[in-house]
Design a protein around this motif. Structure first.
Motif, PDB file in Angstrom:
ATOM      1  N   ARG A  10      -2.661  -9.359  15.070  1.00 13.45           N
ATOM      2  CA  ARG A  10      -1.398  -9.814  14.478  1.00 13.45           C
ATOM      3  C   ARG A  10      -1.290  -9.403  13.009  1.00 13.45           C
ATOM      4  NH1 ARG A  10      -2.511 -14.307  17.734  1.00 13.45           N
ATOM      5  NH2 ARG A  10      -3.473 -15.438  16.004  1.00 13.45           N
ATOM      6  N   VAL A  11      -2.408  -9.391  12.288  1.00 16.91           N
ATOM      7  CA  VAL A  11      -2.403  -8.959  10.888  1.00 16.91           C
ATOM      8  C   VAL A  11      -2.025  -7.480  10.798  1.00 16.91           C
ATOM      9  CG1 VAL A  11      -3.844  -8.513   8.864  1.00 16.91           C
ATOM     10  CG2 VAL A  11      -4.019 -10.697  10.054  1.00 16.91           C
ATOM     11  N   ILE A  12      -2.623  -6.659  11.657  1.00 13.20           N
ATOM     12  CA  ILE A  12      -2.310  -5.224  11.660  1.00 13.20           C
ATOM     13  C   ILE A  12      -0.838  -4.994  12.005  1.00 13.20           C
ATOM     14  CG2 ILE A  12      -2.830  -3.001  12.721  1.00 13.20           C
ATOM     15  CD1 ILE A  12      -5.018  -4.039  10.894  1.00 13.20           C
ATOM     16  N   GLU A  13      -0.341  -5.720  12.990  1.00 16.53           N
ATOM     17  CA  GLU A  13       1.075  -5.589  13.349  1.00 16.53           C
ATOM     18  C   GLU A  13       1.961  -6.040  12.188  1.00 16.53           C
ATOM     19  OE1 GLU A  13       2.378  -4.195  16.136  1.00 16.53           O
ATOM     20  OE2 GLU A  13       0.293  -3.623  16.495  1.00 16.53           O
ATOM     21  N   GLY A  14       1.524  -7.084  11.467  1.00 14.85           N
ATOM     22  CA  GLY A  14       2.276  -7.537  10.305  1.00 14.85           C
ATOM     23  C   GLY A  14       2.323  -6.489   9.211  1.00 14.85           C
ATOM     24  N   LEU A  15       1.220  -5.776   9.019  1.00 18.36           N
ATOM     25  CA  LEU A  15       1.190  -4.701   8.020  1.00 18.36           C
ATOM     26  C   LEU A  15       2.153  -3.570   8.396  1.00 18.36           C
ATOM     27  CD1 LEU A  15      -2.645  -4.396   7.248  1.00 18.36           C
ATOM     28  CD2 LEU A  15      -0.872  -5.376   5.781  1.00 18.36           C
ATOM     29  N   LYS A  16       2.172  -3.237   9.686  1.00 20.63           N
ATOM     30  CA  LYS A  16       3.108  -2.194  10.146  1.00 20.63           C
ATOM     31  C   LYS A  16       4.550  -2.593   9.828  1.00 20.63           C
ATOM     32  CE  LYS A  16       0.379  -0.830  14.213  1.00 20.63           C
ATOM     33  NZ  LYS A  16       0.425  -0.767  15.694  1.00 20.63           N
ATOM     34  N   GLU A  17       4.886  -3.843  10.140  1.00 24.15           N
ATOM     35  CA  GLU A  17       6.248  -4.309   9.925  1.00 24.15           C
ATOM     36  C   GLU A  17       6.604  -4.314   8.438  1.00 24.15           C
ATOM     37  OE1 GLU A  17      10.038  -5.669  10.961  1.00 24.15           O
ATOM     38  OE2 GLU A  17       8.416  -4.788  12.171  1.00 24.15           O
ATOM     39  N   LEU A  18       5.677  -4.777   7.593  1.00 27.79           N
ATOM     40  CA  LEU A  18       5.927  -4.792   6.155  1.00 27.79           C
ATOM     41  C   LEU A  18       6.134  -3.382   5.625  1.00 27.79           C
ATOM     42  CD1 LEU A  18       3.407  -7.482   4.848  1.00 27.79           C
ATOM     43  CD2 LEU A  18       5.894  -7.651   4.926  1.00 27.79           C
ATOM     44  N   TYR A  19       5.316  -2.454   6.099  1.00 27.44           N
ATOM     45  CA  TYR A  19       5.444  -1.073   5.622  1.00 27.44           C
ATOM     46  C   TYR A  19       6.802  -0.485   6.009  1.00 27.44           C
ATOM     47  CZ  TYR A  19       4.758   3.934   5.141  1.00 27.44           C
ATOM     48  OH  TYR A  19       4.919   5.252   4.804  1.00 27.44           O
ATOM     49  N   LYS A  20       7.205  -0.702   7.268  1.00 30.54           N
ATOM     50  CA  LYS A  20       8.447  -0.083   7.754  1.00 30.54           C
ATOM     51  C   LYS A  20       9.684  -0.705   7.117  1.00 30.54           C
ATOM     52  CE  LYS A  20       6.482   1.194  12.241  1.00 30.54           C
ATOM     53  NZ  LYS A  20       6.454   0.900  13.698  1.00 30.54           N
ATOM     54  N   THR A  21       9.653  -2.024   6.848  1.00 31.83           N
ATOM     55  CA  THR A  21      10.857  -2.706   6.362  1.00 31.83           C
ATOM     56  C   THR A  21      10.922  -2.827   4.849  1.00 31.83           C
ATOM     57  OG1 THR A  21       9.764  -4.868   6.630  1.00 31.83           O
ATOM     58  CG2 THR A  21      11.047  -4.034   8.490  1.00 31.83           C
ATOM     59  N   ARG A  22       9.768  -2.894   4.175  1.00 27.97           N
ATOM     60  CA  ARG A  22       9.777  -3.123   2.732  1.00 27.97           C
ATOM     61  C   ARG A  22       9.433  -1.870   1.924  1.00 27.97           C
ATOM     62  NH1 ARG A  22       9.273  -8.748   1.868  1.00 27.97           N
ATOM     63  NH2 ARG A  22      10.333  -9.751   3.617  1.00 27.97           N
ATOM     64  N   LEU A  23       8.435  -1.130   2.367  1.00 21.77           N
ATOM     65  CA  LEU A  23       7.916  -0.033   1.551  1.00 21.77           C
ATOM     66  C   LEU A  23       8.508   1.323   1.919  1.00 21.77           C
ATOM     67  CD1 LEU A  23       6.001   0.390  -0.783  1.00 21.77           C
ATOM     68  CD2 LEU A  23       4.127   0.678   0.853  1.00 21.77           C
ATOM     69  N   LEU A  24       8.591   1.617   3.205  1.00 23.26           N
ATOM     70  CA  LEU A  24       9.057   2.941   3.643  1.00 23.26           C
ATOM     71  C   LEU A  24      10.454   3.286   3.132  1.00 23.26           C
ATOM     72  CD1 LEU A  24       8.478   5.496   5.202  1.00 23.26           C
ATOM     73  CD2 LEU A  24       9.236   4.347   7.304  1.00 23.26           C
ATOM     74  N   PRO A  25      11.429   2.361   3.140  1.00 21.98           N
ATOM     75  CA  PRO A  25      12.747   2.715   2.591  1.00 21.98           C
ATOM     76  C   PRO A  25      12.701   3.156   1.130  1.00 21.98           C
ATOM     77  CG  PRO A  25      12.894   0.688   3.879  1.00 21.98           C
ATOM     78  CD  PRO A  25      11.443   1.002   3.741  1.00 21.98           C
ATOM     79  N   VAL A  26      11.831   2.531   0.337  1.00 19.41           N
ATOM     80  CA  VAL A  26      11.697   2.916  -1.069  1.00 19.41           C
ATOM     81  C   VAL A  26      11.048   4.292  -1.171  1.00 19.41           C
ATOM     82  CG1 VAL A  26      10.750   2.245  -3.308  1.00 19.41           C
ATOM     83  CG2 VAL A  26      11.518   0.488  -1.713  1.00 19.41           C
ATOM     84  N   GLU A  27      10.036   4.544  -0.344  1.00 14.25           N
ATOM     85  CA  GLU A  27       9.375   5.853  -0.345  1.00 14.25           C
ATOM     86  C   GLU A  27      10.371   6.972  -0.032  1.00 14.25           C
ATOM     87  OE1 GLU A  27       4.848   4.509   1.020  1.00 14.25           O
ATOM     88  OE2 GLU A  27       6.067   5.756   2.322  1.00 14.25           O
ATOM     89  N   LYS A  28      11.212   6.739   0.949  1.00 10.21           N
ATOM     90  CA  LYS A  28      12.187   7.767   1.326  1.00 10.21           C
ATOM     91  C   LYS A  28      13.250   7.960   0.246  1.00 10.21           C
ATOM     92  CE  LYS A  28      11.795   7.358   6.361  1.00 10.21           C
ATOM     93  NZ  LYS A  28      12.497   7.009   7.626  1.00 10.21           N
ATOM     94  N   LEU A  29      13.721   6.862  -0.347  1.00  6.31           N
ATOM     95  CA  LEU A  29      14.789   6.946  -1.346  1.00  6.31           C
ATOM     96  C   LEU A  29      14.338   7.712  -2.582  1.00  6.31           C
ATOM     97  CD1 LEU A  29      17.638   6.103  -2.266  1.00  6.31           C
ATOM     98  CD2 LEU A  29      16.615   3.992  -3.164  1.00  6.31           C
ATOM     99  N   TYR A  30      13.096   7.502  -3.011  1.00  9.28           N
ATOM    100  CA  TYR A  30      12.625   8.099  -4.262  1.00  9.28           C
ATOM    101  C   TYR A  30      11.651   9.270  -4.034  1.00  9.28           C
ATOM    102  CZ  TYR A  30      14.811   4.080  -6.452  1.00  9.28           C
ATOM    103  OH  TYR A  30      15.719   3.136  -6.871  1.00  9.28           O
TER     104      TYR A  30
END
Length: 563
Positions: A10-30
Motif C-alpha cells: 500500500r505504501v508503494i501504491e501510495g508513492l505511485k499515486e503521489l508521483y502521478k498526481t502531485r509531482l509529474l504534472p510539475v515535471e512536465k510543465l517545467y
C-alpha cells in the motif's frame, strides 16, 4: 506482491499515486525531464532493490556476483583482461536465459524502460541474465564493463558510459566501487564516473578486493593509499566506508588477515541483507529528493521567464541570464528561502538551458507548488507512519547471505537501531538527565514505560570551542527551518511541524526518537533553529550509515547551550 506484505504494498501504491498526481504534472510543465532523469514508471517503484557494481577492469566485479549468488550466471565472462564489455542486469527468473538489451528495455515488468534514451548502440551492449536464485528473489545486481583508461577506448564505446552509470546510480539502492589491492590508480574515466555519483553518497561503499594477496603491513599502506585517492576524487571530508577482503571462492593467499576479512565480509553481507527491508524507505527518500529538486527547478524556470523582456532584446537577455546563472541561483534561493543543496549542478544546467527559449517557459503555478509542499509535509510523513516495522523477506535468500556471514542469523530485525544502543535500550527511547520523564518527544512510544536513562548531559562549564555546525545552520538548515513553519530563525518549531520535517528525511522512527532526545536540549518539546540543525545533522549521519552517538560532542553543542 512478492517479498512484501500488504502494508508495504500500500505504501508503494501510495508513492505511485503521489508521483502521478502531485509531482509529474510539475515535471512536465517545467521540462524537468529535459534537464534531469526521465519520467518514473510503475516498474521502477515496484522493482526489487538494486546493487550497482562499478570498477576498473579486473577488479573482480563479476567474480563478486558469482560469489554472492553462489553459482555461475548466464553470459558471465571472467578473466584478467577486460572481459565484461556490457552492462549485465542479473535477476531472478524461473529458468536460465540471456535477455537482449532491446527486449529488456521494453519489458513492462522491468525498471529499464528509461534506458531507451541512450540509443541502440547502448542497448546492444545491455543484457539481462535470468536464473533461479534465492538471493536474487530479494535483490537484483547490475554488472558494468570494466572502466578503461585510454581516450580511444572511451570514445569507441559508442554511447556515453558516464551518463549510463549515472542513470543506474539514481535507481540503485547500493553502489559498490570495487578496487584491486594491486591497482589503486583511478583513471580519468573512473574519476568522471565517481563525480557523476554526487548526490548518491549515502549509497556508496568501497570494496578493496583481492586484499588477501598482500600481507598485513602492505594492506595497511594500500588501505591508506585508497582513502587518500578517494578523498582527492570525492573532495569531501567524510570518509567512505571501505570493506577489505577477498570475494571469491578461492582460499586466501595470506592468512594473517583472515579474521579481519571475516569481520569485513560479515558487515558487507549485513549491508546487502538490509536492502530488502529498507527498500520502501529508500523509495520514499528518493521521491522526496526528486520532489525537492523539481520544486527548485520550477522556481528557477519561472524566475528566468519573469526576467525576459516582453518585446525586443529577448535573445540578448537570455544570453545574459545564462552567463549570470550563479546570481540567478542566489536570487531564487533568497526569494523563496530554498536550501543551496537542492540546486542543480551549475554547468550541466547551463548547458541544457542553451537549448531552450526562455520566453516559452511557463509562469510560476503556485497551486502546483502548494501540492508538492503538501506532499512533502503531510502525505509522505503519513506514508512513513504506515510502513510496517517488519517486512516479509524471502528466507532462503537471507539464509544464503547469512551463511556467508557465519555468525549472522537469518532473522531480520524490525528496524535498524544505533550501534551504541543495546537491544533493550533500542526498544525504549532514552530519557533526559535528572530523572524526569521524556514527555515531549513526538517520536516516543505511548504504550511503553519510559526510564530515566537519557545519556545526553549538558556541560557544567562553558567552553570557548566554536560551534561546529554554525556554517551548516546558516547555509542549509535555517531555510528549511523557515520552510517547515517557523515564523523566524529566532522562533521555535512545535513538535508537530518538527516531526514532519524529520520524518521527511526517511530515517526510521526509532532512530528519530533517539535523535530528538539529543536535539531537544532544553526538553520543552520544541526545536529552535540550533536544535533543528543538530537534528538534521544527525539524520544525515544516519542516512550515510553512521551510528547515533550516546551524547553530543562538545563541538556540536551550541555555545549558548553548554551551561
Amino acid at each position: 506482491m512478492e517479498d512484501r506484505d500488504g502494508a508495504t504494498h500500500r505504501v508503494i501504491e501510495g508513492l505511485k499515486e503521489l508521483y502521478k498526481t502531485r509531482l509529474l504534472p510539475v515535471e512536465k510543465l517545467y521540462s524537468y525531464h529535459h534537464f534531469f532523469s526521465n519520467q518514473m514508471t510503475d516498474a521502477e517503484f515496484d522493482a526489487k532493490p538494486q546493487v550497482l557494481m562499478i570498477g576498473q577492469y579486473s577488479t573482480g566485479k563479476t567474480s563478486f556476483i558469482k560469489y554472492l549468488i553462489g553459482r555461475d550466471f548466464p553470459g558471465q565472462r571472467i578473466g584478467p583482461e577486460p572481459t565484461t564489455d556490457r552492462f549485465v542486469c542479473v535477476m531472478n527468473g524461473s529458468d536460465e536465459r540471456v535477455v537482449p538489451g532491446n527486449a529488456l528495455s521494453v519489458s513492462p515488468d522491468l525498471p529499464y524502460h528509461g534506458l531507451q534514451q541512450f540509443g541502440v548502440s547502448f542497448l546492444n551492449k545491455l543484457e539481462g541474465a535470468q536464473l533461479p536464485s534465492p538471493v536474487l528473489r530479494n535483490i537484483s545486481i547490475v554488472d558494468t564493463p570494466g572502466i578503461l583508461s585510454g581516450e580511444k577506448q572511451r570514445v569507441a564505446r559508442g554511447y556515453n558510459f558516464v551518463q549510463v552509470c549515472g542513470w543506474f546510480a539514481e535507481r540503485a539502492d547500493l553502489i559498490l566501487l570495487l578496487f584491486d589491492a594491486h591497482k589503486l590508480d583511478i583513471s580519468d574515466e573512473f574519476r568522471t564516473v565517481i563525480d557523476s555519483l554526487k548526490g548518491q553518497d549515502d549509497k556508496i561503499r568501497c570494496v578493496l578486493n583481492k586484499a588477501d594477496q598482500v600481507d598485513r603491513q602492505k594492506l595497511m599502506r594500500v588501505y591508506g593509499a585508497l582513502m587518500w585517492a578517494m578523498g582527492k576524487v570525492t573532495k569531501t571530508p567524510e570518509v567512505l566506508r571501505v570493506y577489505a577482503g577477498s570475494f571469491w571462492d578461492q582460499p586466501l593467499q595470506h592468512t594473517d588477515n583472515a579474521k579481519l576479512f571475516e569481520l569485513e565480509e560479515k558487515e558487507l553481507m549485513a549491508d546487502l541483507k538490509n536492502l530488502p527491508r529498507n527498500s520502501a524507505v529508500r523509495k520514499i527518500n528518493e521521491l522526496v529528493k526528486r520532489a525537492r529538486k523539481c520544486k527548485v527547478h520550477a522556481y528557477i524556470m519561472a524566475y528566468l521567464r519573469s526576467q525576459m523582456p516582453s518585446m525586443t532584446g529577448k535573445q540578448k537577455k537570455q544570453e545574459q541570464l545564462i552567463k549570470d546563472l550563479p546570481n540567478v541561483f542566489r536570487a531564487v534561493m533568497k526569494k523563496y528561502s530554498l536550501a543551496a543543496g537542492d540546486f542543480p549542478e551549475l554547468e550541466k544546467f547551463r548547458e541544457k538551458l542553451g537549448e531552450l527559449n526562455f520566453s516559452k517557459f511557463p509562469k510560476l503555478n503556485d497551486k502546483m507548488i502548494a501540492k508538492i509542499d503538501e506532499m512533502l509535509n503531510s502525505d509522505i510523513p503519513h506514508l512513513m507512519d504506515s510502513l510496517p516495522t517488519e517486512l516479509k523477506i524471502n528466507d532462503d535468500g537471507l539464509a544464503v547471505l547469512s551463511g556467508k556471514m557465519n555468525a549472522l542469523t537469518t532473522e531480520m530485525p524490525s528496524v535498524p537501531t544505533p550501534k551504541t544502543h543495546t537491544e533493550e535500550e533500542s526498544r525504549t527511547p532514552p530519557k533526559p538527565p535528572g530523572g524526569e520523564q521524556q514527555e515531549n518527544n513526538p517520536f516516543a512510544e505511548e504504550e511503553e514505560e519510559e526510564e530515566d536513562n537519557n545519556p545526553f548531559g549538558r556541560e557544567t562549564e562553558e567552553d570557548a570551542v566554536p560551534w561546529e555546525l554554525q556554517d551548516e545552520k546558516d547555509l542549509r538548515w535555517d531555510s528549511l527551518f523557515l520552510e517547515s513553519g517557523a515564523e523566524s530563525v529566532d522562533s521555535k518549531l512545535d513538535a508537530g511541524k518538527a516531526r514532519k520535517a524529520l520524518m521527511a528525511t526517511g530515517v526510521p522512527t526509532k532512530s528519530l526518537r533517539a535523535i530528538w532526545d539529543l536535539s531537544d536540549i532544553d526538553k520543552d518539546g520544541k526545536l529552535d533553529a540550533e536544535e533543528f540543525t543538530i537534528a538534521m545533522h544527525l539524520c544525515e549521519m544516519v542516512q550515510e550509515g553512521g551510528a547515533i552517538p550516546e551524547q553530543l560532542e562538545e563541538a556540536k553543542l551550541p555555545i549558548s547551550k553548554r551551561k
